[in-house]
Design a protein around this motif. Structure first.
Motif, PDB file in Angstrom:
ATOM      1  N   THR A 197       0.822  -1.221   0.000  1.00 50.87           N
ATOM      2  CA  THR A 197       0.000   0.000   0.000  1.00 50.87           C
ATOM      3  C   THR A 197       0.855   1.269   0.000  1.00 50.87           C
ATOM      4  N   ALA A 198       2.116   1.152   0.453  1.00 47.64           N
ATOM      5  CA  ALA A 198       2.975   2.343   0.491  1.00 47.64           C
ATOM      6  C   ALA A 198       3.696   2.586  -0.829  1.00 47.64           C
ATOM      7  N   LEU A 199       3.762   1.586  -1.702  1.00 48.38           N
ATOM      8  CA  LEU A 199       4.547   1.728  -2.934  1.00 48.38           C
ATOM      9  C   LEU A 199       4.011   2.802  -3.882  1.00 48.38           C
ATOM     10  N   PRO A 200       2.690   2.905  -4.131  1.00 53.43           N
ATOM     11  CA  PRO A 200       2.235   3.972  -5.042  1.00 53.43           C
ATOM     12  C   PRO A 200       2.593   5.369  -4.559  1.00 53.43           C
ATOM     13  N   ALA A 201       2.428   5.611  -3.247  1.00 52.94           N
ATOM     14  CA  ALA A 201       2.774   6.937  -2.716  1.00 52.94           C
ATOM     15  C   ALA A 201       4.271   7.195  -2.829  1.00 52.94           C
ATOM     16  N   GLU A 202       5.087   6.171  -2.566  1.00 52.66           N
ATOM     17  CA  GLU A 202       6.528   6.354  -2.679  1.00 52.66           C
ATOM     18  C   GLU A 202       6.932   6.607  -4.129  1.00 52.66           C
ATOM     19  N   GLY A 203       6.300   5.898  -5.068  1.00 55.57           N
ATOM     20  CA  GLY A 203       6.597   6.159  -6.471  1.00 55.57           C
ATOM     21  C   GLY A 203       6.223   7.569  -6.890  1.00 55.57           C
ATOM     22  N   ALA A 204       5.072   8.049  -6.404  1.00 59.64           N
ATOM     23  CA  ALA A 204       4.663   9.424  -6.714  1.00 59.64           C
ATOM     24  C   ALA A 204       5.638  10.441  -6.118  1.00 59.64           C
ATOM     25  N   ASN A 205       6.154  10.161  -4.908  1.00 61.56           N
ATOM     26  CA  ASN A 205       7.122  11.072  -4.290  1.00 61.56           C
ATOM     27  C   ASN A 205       8.430  11.112  -5.068  1.00 61.56           C
ATOM     28  N   SER A 210      12.273  13.951  -7.595  1.00 64.10           N
ATOM     29  CA  SER A 210      13.515  13.713  -8.335  1.00 64.10           C
ATOM     30  C   SER A 210      13.359  13.810  -9.848  1.00 64.10           C
ATOM     31  N   GLY A 211      12.135  13.915 -10.346  1.00 65.46           N
ATOM     32  CA  GLY A 211      11.953  14.062 -11.777  1.00 65.46           C
ATOM     33  C   GLY A 211      11.667  12.759 -12.498  1.00 65.46           C
ATOM     34  N   GLY A 212      11.241  12.904 -13.766  1.00 58.13           N
ATOM     35  CA  GLY A 212      10.845  11.744 -14.548  1.00 58.13           C
ATOM     36  C   GLY A 212      11.991  10.831 -14.905  1.00 58.13           C
ATOM     37  N   PHE A 213      13.190  11.393 -15.162  1.00 58.64           N
ATOM     38  CA  PHE A 213      14.319  10.551 -15.540  1.00 58.64           C
ATOM     39  C   PHE A 213      14.717   9.625 -14.400  1.00 58.64           C
ATOM     40  N   VAL A 214      14.820  10.192 -13.184  1.00 59.30           N
ATOM     41  CA  VAL A 214      15.173   9.379 -12.016  1.00 59.30           C
ATOM     42  C   VAL A 214      14.079   8.351 -11.742  1.00 59.30           C
ATOM     43  N   PHE A 215      12.808   8.754 -11.913  1.00 57.59           N
ATOM     44  CA  PHE A 215      11.703   7.819 -11.693  1.00 57.59           C
ATOM     45  C   PHE A 215      11.784   6.641 -12.658  1.00 57.59           C
ATOM     46  N   GLY A 216      12.053   6.938 -13.933  1.00 58.71           N
ATOM     47  CA  GLY A 216      12.181   5.864 -14.908  1.00 58.71           C
ATOM     48  C   GLY A 216      13.357   4.947 -14.590  1.00 58.71           C
ATOM     49  N   ALA A 217      14.485   5.545 -14.147  1.00 66.31           N
ATOM     50  CA  ALA A 217      15.642   4.734 -13.783  1.00 66.31           C
ATOM     51  C   ALA A 217      15.331   3.840 -12.586  1.00 66.31           C
ATOM     52  N   VAL A 218      14.576   4.376 -11.615  1.00 67.71           N
ATOM     53  CA  VAL A 218      14.213   3.583 -10.435  1.00 67.71           C
ATOM     54  C   VAL A 218      13.297   2.431 -10.828  1.00 67.71           C
ATOM     55  N   VAL A 219      12.338   2.683 -11.747  1.00 65.90           N
ATOM     56  CA  VAL A 219      11.428   1.624 -12.194  1.00 65.90           C
ATOM     57  C   VAL A 219      12.207   0.507 -12.871  1.00 65.90           C
ATOM     58  N   VAL A 220      13.145   0.880 -13.764  1.00 63.85           N
ATOM     59  CA  VAL A 220      13.971  -0.133 -14.420  1.00 63.85           C
ATOM     60  C   VAL A 220      14.813  -0.887 -13.396  1.00 63.85           C
ATOM     61  N   GLY A 400      10.653  10.307   0.430  1.00 60.96           N
ATOM     62  CA  GLY A 400       9.709  10.690   1.476  1.00 60.96           C
ATOM     63  C   GLY A 400       9.014  11.984   1.151  1.00 60.96           C
ATOM     64  N   ALA A 401       7.927  12.255   1.868  1.00 58.81           N
ATOM     65  CA  ALA A 401       7.190  13.488   1.684  1.00 58.81           C
ATOM     66  C   ALA A 401       8.089  14.668   1.998  1.00 58.81           C
ATOM     67  N   GLY A 402       8.075  15.647   1.120  1.00 57.12           N
ATOM     68  CA  GLY A 402       8.907  16.808   1.335  1.00 57.12           C
ATOM     69  C   GLY A 402      10.377  16.564   1.038  1.00 57.12           C
ATOM     70  N   GLY A 403      10.701  15.464   0.372  1.00 57.90           N
ATOM     71  CA  GLY A 403      12.094  15.183   0.071  1.00 57.90           C
ATOM     72  C   GLY A 403      12.807  14.447   1.167  1.00 57.90           C
ATOM     73  N   SER A 404      12.115  13.651   1.925  1.00 60.45           N
ATOM     74  CA  SER A 404      12.735  12.910   3.019  1.00 60.45           C
ATOM     75  C   SER A 404      13.768  11.948   2.484  1.00 60.45           C
ATOM     76  N   SER A 405      14.766  11.679   3.316  1.00 63.70           N
ATOM     77  CA  SER A 405      15.819  10.745   2.924  1.00 63.70           C
ATOM     78  C   SER A 405      15.462   9.307   3.231  1.00 63.70           C
ATOM     79  N   GLN A 406      14.305   9.059   3.783  1.00 61.64           N
ATOM     80  CA  GLN A 406      13.908   7.683   4.066  1.00 61.64           C
ATOM     81  C   GLN A 406      13.608   6.938   2.773  1.00 61.64           C
ATOM     82  N   MET A 407      13.875   5.629   2.785  1.00 65.69           N
ATOM     83  CA  MET A 407      13.769   4.855   1.552  1.00 65.69           C
ATOM     84  C   MET A 407      13.097   3.522   1.796  1.00 65.69           C
ATOM     85  N   PRO A 408      11.844   3.498   2.228  1.00 65.08           N
ATOM     86  CA  PRO A 408      11.186   2.209   2.360  1.00 65.08           C
ATOM     87  C   PRO A 408      10.928   1.547   1.011  1.00 65.08           C
ATOM     88  N   PHE A 409      10.948   2.365  -0.068  1.00 64.40           N
ATOM     89  CA  PHE A 409      10.774   1.826  -1.421  1.00 64.40           C
ATOM     90  C   PHE A 409      12.131   1.319  -1.886  1.00 64.40           C
TER      91      PHE A 409
END
Length: 442
Positions: A197-205, A210-220, A400-409
């Protein structure tokens, strides 16, 4: 997916699947219900604006699906049950009575389950009291951040502790119901639901921070990670075993060839839980001790050299300690759970032997040698998976929300998700085979 679709066509399996889904939905609903005495609007705002969550709560908050920081009735989650189960398993080596119960089969297992439940209640009560105490001292979401309503009082705090403890016991009961009447392991599925349940919110954050390029790299990267986790989790070292001929009565048995499967990751995710929990202990003790004191020279040295390192998951010292602890606990846990001498004795008792290896002590030494080699690969694999979020933090990926350094994803979450999914699908397929097996009577 074909196994799940076929399972819904079977009436018995459909009931089990719907029962499992219903309890998971109830768990997620309960994770959103606030504990009485909590200023829900204030704590929701604080969690959303939180820019630097303490690393101390990341693992428990991950397993609770975010219920911890929101102080819901399921804030404690199932961590007390997991901890109690691990402690009872480890005590089987130390306490002779527990070792005897383990060998008694179903009766002994029922007794050990009863001890696990009692220990779960005690740990849930202790953990609930600690969380409520930190919330009362305004230290749960940061120094001086209020999360409780005014004038809660001793009775209100006691009620909060009892409700959180009852929530942990209720989750334990729900997990056992899923195991008995549903599909899969109940506790593992509850953890799966909390993380998923936390993964969609983490992906949106990640996308927003971090932008679309970083998001795409994380997905890959996640897809590659999933493939690697499946490959390692399914990996086995198959040791050939042969059984000699035996005469039992007037019948002859034996002279068969089989293999002894040894998993690459024999310890599972337990070493990661152990290491993460141990790293949080100094921070928790420091917060409790320093809450009522002004500190001194020793406190300043401790804060600069210990607390500062353990509070920063991106520090190389933190990563190094984390890796060493995971490797140590991997060897320790497997040495407690797997005894090559017992395995060698059982093989010798039934006439089994490894080709080229003499039965008895040489077989036990060979099994121990192979297991240690597998543990080197498995422990390094676990360590790399666990420190992946820390590496991404160093690369500037913020979730994380607001740019948190936490990384549960990260790696630990994916490791748990993939392991639970594989186990559940295997159980569905095995029950489908039983349901489709007509036998000789039809």
């Amino acid at each position: 997916m074909s196994a799940i679709v076929s399972a819904f066509r079977n009436a018995d399996l459909r009931k089990k699947l719907l029962f499992t889904i219903a309890l998971i939905v109830l768990y997620r609903i309960g994770a959103q219900i606030p504990t009485p005495g909590i200023d829900y609007a204030l704590i929701t705002k604080q969690v959303e604006d939180l820019t630097n969550n303490s690393a101390m709560y990341s693992l428990i908050n991950l397993f609770s699906g975010g219920a911890l920081l929101r102080l819901s009735i399921f804030a404690v989650g199932i961590m007390p049950y997991i901890t109690a189960s691990i402690i009872v398993q480890l005590l089987t080596v130390v306490i002779p009575k527990f070792e005897q119960l383990k060998k008694e089969g179903q009766t002994g297992q029922a007794k050990m389950t009863e001890y696990t439940r009692y220990l779960t209640v005690a740990l849930a009560l202790l953990q609930s009291a600690g969380i409520v105490a930190l919330a009362d001292r305004q230290q749960l979401l940061g120094q001086g951040v209020p999360v409780l309503k005014e004038n809660v009082g001793v009775f209100g705090l006691t009620t909060m502790v009892l409700i959180m403890t009852s929530g942990a016991v209720l989750l334990m009961w729900m997990g056992e119901l899923i195991t008995d009447r549903g599909i899969g392991n109940g506790m593992s599925l509850l953890i799966f639901a909390g993380i998923a349940t936390a993964l969609p919110a983490e992906g949106a954050n990640i996308l927003s921070n971090s932008g679309g390029f970083v998001f795409g790299a994380v997905v890959v990267g996640v897809l590659v990670l999933v493939v690697g986790v499946v490959f390692i989790e399914q990996g086995q070292r198959r040791i050939p075993v042969q059984y000699a001929k035996r005469m039992i009565g007037r019948r002859q048995y034996g002279e068969t060839s089989t293999y002894l499967p040894l998993k690459v990751n024999q310890a599972g995710v337990i070493p990661v839980i152990f290491a993460s929990s141990l790293l949080t202990v100094p921070i928790l003790i420091t917060q409790i001790i320093q809450s009522g004191s002004s500190g001194g020279a020793q406190d300043n040295w401790w804060n600069r050299n210990v607390v500062a390192v353990l509070s920063n998951p991106a520090a190389w010292q933190y990563i190094l300690i984390y890796v060493l602890l995971i490797i140590f606990f991997s060897f320790f846990y497997v040495s407690v759970q797997y005894d090559p001498y017992d395995q060698a004795d059982n093989m010798k008792k039934y006439g089994g032997f490894i080709p080229g290896i003499r039965p008895g002590r040489p077989t036990a030494e060979y099994l121990g040698y192979v297991m240690n080699r597998l543990l080197v690969v498995g422990s390094v694999y676990l360590a790399l998976i666990a420190i992946l979020p820390n590496i991404l933090i160093n690369m500037g990926v913020q979730t994380g929300a607001g740019g948190s350094s936490q990384m549960p994803f990260g790696g630990t979450a994916i490791l748990i998700l993939v392991s639970v999914a594989l186990t559940t699908i295997k159980q569905i397929e095995s029950q489908m085979m039983q349901a489709n097996y007509e036998g000789f009577l039809k």
